[in-house]
Design a protein around this motif. Structure first.
Motif, PDB file in Angstrom:
ATOM      1  N   ALA A 169       2.975   4.481   9.793  1.00 48.11           N
ATOM      2  CA  ALA A 169       3.014   3.711   8.668  1.00 48.11           C
ATOM      3  C   ALA A 169       1.496   3.943   8.075  1.00 48.11           C
ATOM      4  O   ALA A 169       1.321   4.004   6.834  1.00 48.11           O
ATOM      5  CB  ALA A 169       3.134   2.261   8.529  1.00 48.11           C
ATOM      6  N   GLU A 170       0.402   3.904   8.978  1.00 44.24           N
ATOM      7  CA  GLU A 170      -0.926   4.107   8.665  1.00 44.24           C
ATOM      8  C   GLU A 170      -0.969   5.629   7.832  1.00 44.24           C
ATOM      9  O   GLU A 170      -1.815   5.862   6.748  1.00 44.24           O
ATOM     10  CB  GLU A 170      -1.682   3.865   9.826  1.00 44.24           C
ATOM     11  N   HIS A 202      -0.370  -0.401   4.634  1.00 42.21           N
ATOM     12  CA  HIS A 202      -1.287  -0.808   5.746  1.00 42.21           C
ATOM     13  C   HIS A 202      -0.826  -2.433   6.244  1.00 42.21           C
ATOM     14  O   HIS A 202      -0.947  -2.676   7.223  1.00 42.21           O
ATOM     15  CB  HIS A 202      -2.617  -1.214   5.001  1.00 42.21           C
ATOM     16  N   ILE A 203      -0.237  -3.063   5.234  1.00 38.47           N
ATOM     17  CA  ILE A 203       0.526  -4.506   5.708  1.00 38.47           C
ATOM     18  C   ILE A 203       1.591  -3.954   6.622  1.00 38.47           C
ATOM     19  O   ILE A 203       1.757  -4.721   7.759  1.00 38.47           O
ATOM     20  CB  ILE A 203       1.007  -5.152   4.434  1.00 38.47           C
ATOM     21  N   LEU A 204       2.403  -3.182   6.374  1.00 40.38           N
ATOM     22  CA  LEU A 204       3.555  -2.810   7.313  1.00 40.38           C
ATOM     23  C   LEU A 204       2.890  -2.297   8.739  1.00 40.38           C
ATOM     24  O   LEU A 204       3.378  -2.725   9.705  1.00 40.38           O
ATOM     25  CB  LEU A 204       4.220  -1.662   6.491  1.00 40.38           C
ATOM     26  N   ARG A 238       8.361  -3.251   3.585  1.00 43.35           N
ATOM     27  CA  ARG A 238       9.301  -2.265   3.278  1.00 43.35           C
ATOM     28  C   ARG A 238      10.111  -2.189   2.083  1.00 43.35           C
ATOM     29  O   ARG A 238      10.258  -0.961   1.439  1.00 43.35           O
ATOM     30  CB  ARG A 238      10.269  -2.112   4.483  1.00 43.35           C
ATOM     31  N   GLU A 239      10.216  -3.386   1.524  1.00 45.12           N
ATOM     32  CA  GLU A 239      10.897  -3.631   0.228  1.00 45.12           C
ATOM     33  C   GLU A 239       9.932  -2.903  -0.932  1.00 45.12           C
ATOM     34  O   GLU A 239      10.396  -2.287  -1.675  1.00 45.12           O
ATOM     35  CB  GLU A 239      11.316  -4.883  -0.022  1.00 45.12           C
ATOM     36  N   ILE A 240       8.606  -3.113  -0.710  1.00 45.56           N
ATOM     37  CA  ILE A 240       7.680  -2.732  -1.608  1.00 45.56           C
ATOM     38  C   ILE A 240       7.696  -1.346  -1.791  1.00 45.56           C
ATOM     39  O   ILE A 240       7.509  -0.618  -2.738  1.00 45.56           O
ATOM     40  CB  ILE A 240       6.190  -3.274  -1.271  1.00 45.56           C
ATOM     41  N   ILE A 241       7.519  -0.721  -0.595  1.00 43.00           N
ATOM     42  CA  ILE A 241       7.370   0.643  -0.367  1.00 43.00           C
ATOM     43  C   ILE A 241       8.993   1.410  -1.060  1.00 43.00           C
ATOM     44  O   ILE A 241       8.533   2.401  -1.545  1.00 43.00           O
ATOM     45  CB  ILE A 241       7.203   1.113   1.020  1.00 43.00           C
ATOM     46  N   ALA A 242       9.849   0.648  -0.830  1.00 42.94           N
ATOM     47  CA  ALA A 242      11.258   1.598  -1.208  1.00 42.94           C
ATOM     48  C   ALA A 242      11.038   1.419  -2.751  1.00 42.94           C
ATOM     49  O   ALA A 242      11.726   2.357  -3.315  1.00 42.94           O
ATOM     50  CB  ALA A 242      12.542   0.497  -0.839  1.00 42.94           C
ATOM     51  N   VAL A 243      10.550   0.390  -3.556  1.00 41.34           N
ATOM     52  CA  VAL A 243      10.456   0.478  -4.945  1.00 41.34           C
ATOM     53  C   VAL A 243       9.194   1.321  -5.301  1.00 41.34           C
ATOM     54  O   VAL A 243       9.436   2.023  -6.435  1.00 41.34           O
ATOM     55  CB  VAL A 243      10.112  -0.896  -5.562  1.00 41.34           C
ATOM     56  N   ASP A 244       8.037   1.562  -4.618  1.00 38.02           N
ATOM     57  CA  ASP A 244       6.888   2.326  -4.894  1.00 38.02           C
ATOM     58  C   ASP A 244       6.347   2.745  -3.675  1.00 38.02           C
ATOM     59  O   ASP A 244       5.371   2.011  -3.343  1.00 38.02           O
ATOM     60  CB  ASP A 244       6.038   1.361  -5.853  1.00 38.02           C
ATOM     61  N   PRO A 245       6.596   3.888  -3.108  1.00 37.74           N
ATOM     62  CA  PRO A 245       5.971   4.269  -2.141  1.00 37.74           C
ATOM     63  C   PRO A 245       4.687   4.732  -1.947  1.00 37.74           C
ATOM     64  O   PRO A 245       3.913   4.914  -0.647  1.00 37.74           O
ATOM     65  CB  PRO A 245       6.847   5.824  -1.562  1.00 37.74           C
ATOM     66  N   GLY A 246       3.979   4.751  -3.325  1.00 33.03           N
ATOM     67  CA  GLY A 246       2.608   5.242  -3.530  1.00 33.03           C
ATOM     68  C   GLY A 246       1.792   3.886  -3.352  1.00 33.03           C
ATOM     69  O   GLY A 246       0.443   4.085  -3.333  1.00 33.03           O
ATOM     70  N   ILE A 247       2.277   2.806  -2.995  1.00 35.93           N
ATOM     71  CA  ILE A 247       1.410   1.552  -2.777  1.00 35.93           C
ATOM     72  C   ILE A 247       0.841   1.485  -1.412  1.00 35.93           C
ATOM     73  O   ILE A 247       1.391   1.231  -0.426  1.00 35.93           O
ATOM     74  CB  ILE A 247       1.847   0.278  -3.125  1.00 35.93           C
TER      75      ILE A 247
END
Length: 72
Positions: free
Chosen positions: A67-68, A49-51, A35-44
């Motif tokens: 999430a998928e 997938h990890i979430l 979620r922290e990664i997605i908050a910084v860059d939602p396009g990853i």
């Protein structure tokens, strides 16, 4: 980097690697890291997938499906 907990510092690649490591032993931590990664860059897509995988391991199937869908 502490591999046993969420790490908000470092590169995107390090954060993804940490999330993958957490997925095996701490799916809640993996979900938080993703979620922290997605908050910084939602396009990853990999973070979504990890979430999804972490949420599935936590028994949250509906949230995992959402999430998928975000990964696409």
């Amino acid at each position: 980097m502490n591999t046993g907990s969420v790490d908000a510092s470092g590169t995107k690649e390090e954060a993804l690697a940490n999330a993958l490591r957490l997925l095996q032993s701490d799916p809640g931590g993996a979900a938080e890291q993703a979620r922290e990664i997605i908050a910084v860059d939602p396009g990853i897509a990999e973070a979504h997938h990890i979430l999804a995988h972490a949420l599935r391991r936590l028994g949250q199937a509906d949230s995992a499906r959402a999430a998928e869908r975000e990964a696409i």
